[in-house]
Design a protein around this motif. Structure first.
Motif, PDB file in Angstrom:
ATOM      1  N   ASP A 143       0.739  -1.199  -0.190  1.00 10.43           N
ATOM      2  CA  ASP A 143       0.054  -0.159  -0.054  1.00 10.43           C
ATOM      3  C   ASP A 143       0.868   1.162   0.011  1.00 10.43           C
ATOM      4  O   ASP A 143       1.468   1.576   0.899  1.00 10.43           O
ATOM      5  N   ASN A 144       0.869   1.970  -1.012  1.00  8.97           N
ATOM      6  CA  ASN A 144       1.731   3.035  -1.345  1.00  8.97           C
ATOM      7  C   ASN A 144       0.929   4.346  -1.402  1.00  8.97           C
ATOM      8  O   ASN A 144      -0.466   4.408  -1.684  1.00  8.97           O
ATOM      9  N   TYR A 145       1.380   5.434  -1.996  1.00  7.67           N
ATOM     10  CA  TYR A 145       0.695   6.476  -2.230  1.00  7.67           C
ATOM     11  C   TYR A 145       1.661   7.324  -2.976  1.00  7.67           C
ATOM     12  O   TYR A 145       2.931   7.369  -3.192  1.00  7.67           O
ATOM     13  N   ILE A 146       1.166   8.534  -3.820  1.00  7.78           N
ATOM     14  CA  ILE A 146       1.655   9.350  -4.563  1.00  7.78           C
ATOM     15  C   ILE A 146       1.284  10.840  -4.179  1.00  7.78           C
ATOM     16  O   ILE A 146      -0.261  11.038  -4.155  1.00  7.78           O
ATOM     17  N   SER A 147       2.018  11.767  -3.961  1.00  4.07           N
ATOM     18  CA  SER A 147       1.585  13.135  -3.240  1.00  4.07           C
ATOM     19  C   SER A 147       2.686  13.858  -3.909  1.00  4.07           C
ATOM     20  O   SER A 147       3.456  13.721  -4.671  1.00  4.07           O
ATOM     21  N   SER A 148       3.010  15.022  -3.121  1.00  6.09           N
ATOM     22  CA  SER A 148       3.936  16.320  -3.242  1.00  6.09           C
ATOM     23  C   SER A 148       5.307  15.468  -3.082  1.00  6.09           C
ATOM     24  O   SER A 148       5.788  14.662  -2.663  1.00  6.09           O
ATOM     25  N   PRO A 149       6.201  16.145  -4.200  1.00  6.69           N
ATOM     26  CA  PRO A 149       7.645  15.575  -4.297  1.00  6.69           C
ATOM     27  C   PRO A 149       8.371  15.479  -2.910  1.00  6.69           C
ATOM     28  O   PRO A 149       8.013  16.370  -2.216  1.00  6.69           O
ATOM     29  N   ASP A 150       8.975  14.394  -2.527  1.00  4.64           N
ATOM     30  CA  ASP A 150       9.717  14.255  -1.300  1.00  4.64           C
ATOM     31  C   ASP A 150      10.994  15.257  -1.265  1.00  4.64           C
ATOM     32  O   ASP A 150      11.242  15.422  -2.391  1.00  4.64           O
ATOM     33  N   ILE A 151      11.556  15.446  -0.086  1.00  2.00           N
ATOM     34  CA  ILE A 151      12.706  16.485  -0.285  1.00  2.00           C
ATOM     35  C   ILE A 151      13.935  15.324  -0.571  1.00  2.00           C
ATOM     36  O   ILE A 151      13.658  14.191  -0.093  1.00  2.00           O
ATOM     37  N   PRO A 152      14.790  15.714  -1.305  1.00  2.00           N
ATOM     38  CA  PRO A 152      16.006  14.807  -1.602  1.00  2.00           C
ATOM     39  C   PRO A 152      16.818  14.838  -0.276  1.00  2.00           C
ATOM     40  O   PRO A 152      16.945  15.703   0.719  1.00  2.00           O
ATOM     41  N   ARG A 153      17.067  13.385   0.004  1.00  2.00           N
ATOM     42  CA  ARG A 153      17.909  13.215   1.168  1.00  2.00           C
ATOM     43  C   ARG A 153      19.270  12.753   0.746  1.00  2.00           C
ATOM     44  O   ARG A 153      19.819  11.894   0.069  1.00  2.00           O
ATOM     45  N   PRO A 154      20.386  13.380   1.601  1.00  2.00           N
ATOM     46  CA  PRO A 154      21.518  13.161   1.311  1.00  2.00           C
ATOM     47  C   PRO A 154      22.019  11.743   1.592  1.00  2.00           C
ATOM     48  O   PRO A 154      21.635  11.176   2.477  1.00  2.00           O
ATOM     49  N   GLY A 155      22.768  11.051   0.663  1.00  2.00           N
ATOM     50  CA  GLY A 155      23.165   9.821   0.773  1.00  2.00           C
ATOM     51  C   GLY A 155      22.199   8.572   0.146  1.00  2.00           C
ATOM     52  O   GLY A 155      22.617   7.699  -0.051  1.00  2.00           O
ATOM     53  N   ALA A 156      21.145   9.249  -0.157  1.00  2.67           N
ATOM     54  CA  ALA A 156      20.124   8.093  -0.586  1.00  2.67           C
ATOM     55  C   ALA A 156      20.576   8.171  -2.288  1.00  2.67           C
ATOM     56  O   ALA A 156      20.535   9.046  -3.052  1.00  2.67           O
ATOM     57  N   ARG A 157      20.687   7.002  -2.752  1.00  2.00           N
ATOM     58  CA  ARG A 157      20.917   6.847  -4.127  1.00  2.00           C
ATOM     59  C   ARG A 157      19.721   6.942  -4.771  1.00  2.00           C
ATOM     60  O   ARG A 157      19.826   7.408  -6.270  1.00  2.00           O
ATOM     61  N   ARG A 158      18.614   6.379  -4.533  1.00  2.00           N
ATOM     62  CA  ARG A 158      17.452   6.780  -5.484  1.00  2.00           C
ATOM     63  C   ARG A 158      16.517   7.598  -4.990  1.00  2.00           C
ATOM     64  O   ARG A 158      16.107   7.749  -3.479  1.00  2.00           O
TER      65      ARG A 158
END
Length: 486
Positions: free
Chosen positions: A315-330
């Motif tokens: 169960d997932n969702y789509i909403s506003s863009p998440d903030i970029p997280r340092p170190g996260a490759r994807r």
């Protein structure tokens, strides 16, 4: 040579549909004009060689086929390749037709194009087109966005009738439910990238049930298997490093639900390598899913290996863009997972690398991997490429010595038999038989979660099938609007 950096990005679907509507209106106006006013004669361009006149005349049927195939494709016909060929043909036509005029006549051609000789009738027609054209196109655009959808009838059944979520679809209510056939294309590995999806739906005033059946020649369960090499264990992949695996992956199916019935998955599909200016570019160049206005869209993501034995869809969702997280490759923009209290599957490596990786765990007994060695050469052998956390032990170099080169091992490990919490709201189970998947899904009409879309009359959904592909799924343009019977 890749030209994606030169192509438009973002809400390309909306621009494409609007321009198609405008082009159709212009073409219709041109036909009416030519029927009333014959083409002028005696211009210097009439002295052009016969082969160029042939190019000009070829443009009329080319544009007609492009427009007609586009609308038929929009309606659900399998004409994507025809429409694509026409698009390239139109570009070639513009170059040959307009370019050769410019080469031959230079400034005179430019003047004739920008300052045409107009008769009184042509002038009146031009004023009418300029005055009414934008209004008619705008009205058509609004109507197209609000009214253009498929309808899926959701039969009402008594609460006392059980629907078993087992992927069989054998209960009598399924047999009497109305079937909606949706043509989807644009995916990887399917025949011509396309498969037709059969949809049926039920509700009992408390739960919503959805059944999907689609053609898939192979049951794909070998999800990123690990194989022992001279350098260590390696992840078998053909695109996973760019998050676009299309060979060593499981089959999947996704359902998007939204109060918004707009094109391009409720307007969440934004194409291109970097559709968000202040976010990282994606690795695969296909784009991101996110909501521009903060609207929440529910996403049910069934996975043949990772969730099927849980009897769940993720169960997932789509909403506003998440903030970029340092170190996260994807970076996944607006595509996020509902929260969970416990339960999960994990990938059996400490840290992913294109070369050798270190597994988190190894089997307690090497004999546990025998079934996977047979599956490497026997296409009829379909083991579940998933292992239990408790049947494996922490990795050690000493235990690793028990495995010869060429040994295959699952990369997915269950540390619980299901999710707990919001992420487990969607029950799901699928069976593959004779080249078809049959999937059943169920969820409460109203879960009470802020990350779930309540299901009621008028909610729209979209479906996508994945054939051993990570993100390269099939799709359809128009929304499917739910019509709940009382």
């Amino acid at each position: 040579m890749q030209i994606e950096e030169l192509l438009p990005q973002g809400e390309v679907h909306q621009f494409h549909f609007f321009s198609a509507l405008m082009l159709s209106f212009i073409a219709l106006g041109f036909v009416v004009h030519r029927l009333r006013i014959p083409s002028p004669t005696g211009t210097p361009f009439r002295r052009w060689p016969g082969w160029h006149r042939a190019i000009i005349r070829a443009g009329y049927p080319l544009l007609a086929v492009a427009i007609i195939s586009g609308w038929l494709l929009f309606s659900g016909a399998n004409l994507r390749q025809v429409h694509l060929a026409c698009a390239f043909g139109v570009l070639l036509y513009l170059f040959l037709h307009g370019g050769l005029y410019g080469i031959r006549w230079g400034r005179q051609a430019l003047v004739a194009t920008l300052v045409p000789q107009l008769s009184r009738t042509s002038l009146v027609a031009g004023v009418v087109v300029i005055g009414l054209g934008p209004l008619l196109v705008s009205l058509g655009w609004v109507n197209l966005r609000q009214q253009s959808h498929f309808t899926l009838t959701v039969n009402a059944i008594p609460l006392r009738i059980p629907i078993h979520i087992d992927g069989e679809g054998s209960e009598p209510p399924w047999q009497s439910a109305r079937t909606l056939y949706i043509f989807t294309d644009g995916g990887a590995n399917f025949d011509n990238g396309a498969t037709e999806v059969e949809l049926r739906a039920l509700h009992n005033r408390e739960e919503f049930y959805l059944q999907a059946r689609w053609r898939d020649a192979d049951e794909s369960l070998a999800h990123l298997p690990l194989v022992k090499s001279a350098h260590g264990w390696e992840v078998q992949q053909h695109g996973f490093h760019q998050f676009n695996e299309t060979r060593h992956y499981e089959d999947k199916f996704a359902v998007l639900l939204s109060p918004d019935c707009d094109f391009a998955a409720a307007g969440t599909a934004h194409l291109g390598r970097k559709p968000l200016k202040n976010a990282p570019a994606n690795w695969h160049g296909k784009g991101y899913h996110y909501s521009d206005d903060g609207q929440l869209h529910d996403l049910w993501h069934w996975k043949a290996v990772r969730t099927n034995d849980m009897y769940l869809a993720d169960d997932n969702y789509i909403s506003s863009p998440d903030i970029p997280r340092p170190g996260a490759r994807r970076y996944t923009a607006g595509y996020q997972q509902d929260g969970k209290e416990s339960g999960a599957y994990v990938m059996n490596w400490q840290w992913y690398r294109p070369g050798a990786i270190t597994p988190k765990r190894l089997p307690l007994d090497p004999a546990q991997l025998a079934v996977y060695q047979q599956a490497q050469t026997d296409r009829e052998s379909r083991p579940q490429w998933v292992a239990s956390w408790f049947d494996y032990q922490p990795y050690s170099a000493e235990a690793d010595n028990n495995y010869a080169e060429g040994t295959a091992m699952p990369s997915v490990i269950y540390n619980s038999n299901r999710f707990e919490g919001d992420r487990a709201d969607v029950r799901a189970r699928a069976q593959w038989r004779d080249g078809y998947w049959t999937l059943e899904m169920a969820r409460k009409l109203v879960t009470g979660s802020s990350l779930d879309v309540p299901i009621h009359d008028g909610i729209c959904l979209w479906v996508s099938a994945f054939d051993r592909a990570q993100i390269a799924h099939t799709r359809h343009t128009r929304a499917i609007r739910l019509e709940l019977q009382q």
